[in-house]
Design an enzyme around this catalytic site. Structure first.
Site, short mmCIF file in Angstrom:
data_model
loop_
_atom_site.label_atom_id
_atom_site.label_comp_id
_atom_site.label_asym_id
_atom_site.label_seq_id
_atom_site.Cartn_x
_atom_site.Cartn_y
_atom_site.Cartn_z
CG ASP A 126 -1.88 -1.11 1.25
OD1 ASP A 126 -2.19 -1.64 0.17
OD2 ASP A 126 -2.33 -1.48 2.36
N1 URA Z 1 -1.25 -5.96 3.78
C1 URA Z 1 -1.77 -4.70 3.77
O1 URA Z 1 -2.84 -4.47 4.30
N2 URA Z 1 -1.06 -3.73 3.15
C2 URA Z 1 0.14 -3.93 2.57
O2 URA Z 1 0.74 -2.98 2.04
C3 URA Z 1 0.68 -5.23 2.59
C4 URA Z 1 -0.04 -6.23 3.20
#
Ligand code: URA
Length: 257
Positions: free
Chosen positions: A103
């Site tokens: 993310d």
């Molecule tokens: N899980 C998430 O919620 N976000 C990420 O960036 C990676 C794994």
């Protein structure tokens, strides 16, 4: 294997096919053996120098320390993780792509490749590459409360397939620093010795890679992830990399994938 020089240089993102003869005339494209070159001729990649340097490898395998605020997309608004790689990598065909995504607000280990087969294999649910995350939560969570994550079988909202078992350890509360892989074991031991029964700081090892998985796992437990860092992916950690830096994988590392 021999390929046409103009095709080779354009696929490696170095120039357009139509520019190659001009670059040869300017002395920017050379044979390391001093042979006279023309754009249409077939060459071995190892023979060619571009601006005096050997070409990048045929396939790229890259590990990046992803900073916060960068999006894993080729065409989103805002800052993109691809902007942290040299422009020539992004002009390559086939395209260089991240192996799975992090993310925008997540930091940590992110792999890239233009090897579609490897990318596909590593994100396949069958592959089970270990992904180690350091997680900070809005509210402390009790050890018994994360037991369903350890056992597996929990359903994420909107999904019909239960989660696989994950490893989950509580760490000492109120610690903000990011751990490197060498510190992980001692952080777990420290927390065990201190008999930590609840914490807002955890270590989680997943073998799956579902959309926003970590955040949705804790949402299912009525909590909120406030900060997320991926310590390692498939055993590859961030040792030696500063935030925003990248490096090529070594052949030995590649063999382990
Ligand atoms: N899980 C998430 O919620 N976000 C990420 O960036 C990676 C794994």
């Amino acid at each position: 294997m021999k390929v046409r020089l103009d095709k080779l240089l354009s696929e490696r993102g170095l120039c357009n096919r139509s520019e190659v003869d001009k670059l040869i005339r300017l002395g920017e494209v050379d044979s390391r053996y001093g042979a006279k070159l023309v754009a249409k001729q077939k060459v071995e990649a190892e023979e060619i120098l571009f601006r005096g340097e050997p070409l990048d490898p045929e396939k790229l395998y890259i590990l990046m320390y992803k900073p916060q605020g960068f999006v894993c997309s080729h065409d989103d608004k805002g800052q993109l993780v691809y902007e942290l790689l040299p422009e020539r990598f992004n002009r390559r065909r086939p395209q260089v792509a991240s192996i799975g995504r992090l993310d925008k607000d997540t930091t940590g280990a992110l792999l890239f490749t233009d090897d579609g087969e490897l990318n596909h294999r590593l994100i396949s649910p069958k592959h089970h590459a270990d992904k180690v995350y350091e997680v900070w939560l809005e509210k402390p969570i009790a050890d018994w409360r994360v037991q369903p994550l350890r056992e597996g079988g929990l359903y994420l909202e909107g999904e019909s397939k239960p989660l696989l078992p994950a490893k989950c350890s509580l760490l000492l509360e109120g610690q903000d620093e990011i751990l490197d892989i060498k510190q992980v074991t001692s952080a777990i031991t420290q927390a065990q010795e201190a008999n930590v029964e609840e914490s807002d700081h955890l270590l989680l090892t997943l073998t799956e890679g579902r959309y926003h998985q970590v955040k949705r796992m804790f949402l299912a437990l009525d909590n909120l992830v406030t900060k997320l860092h991926r310590v390692s992916f498939a055993g590859l950690d961030l040792k030696g990399l500063e935030i925003g830096q990248w490096r090529f994988l070594t052949n030995e590392e590649l063999q382990t994938l």
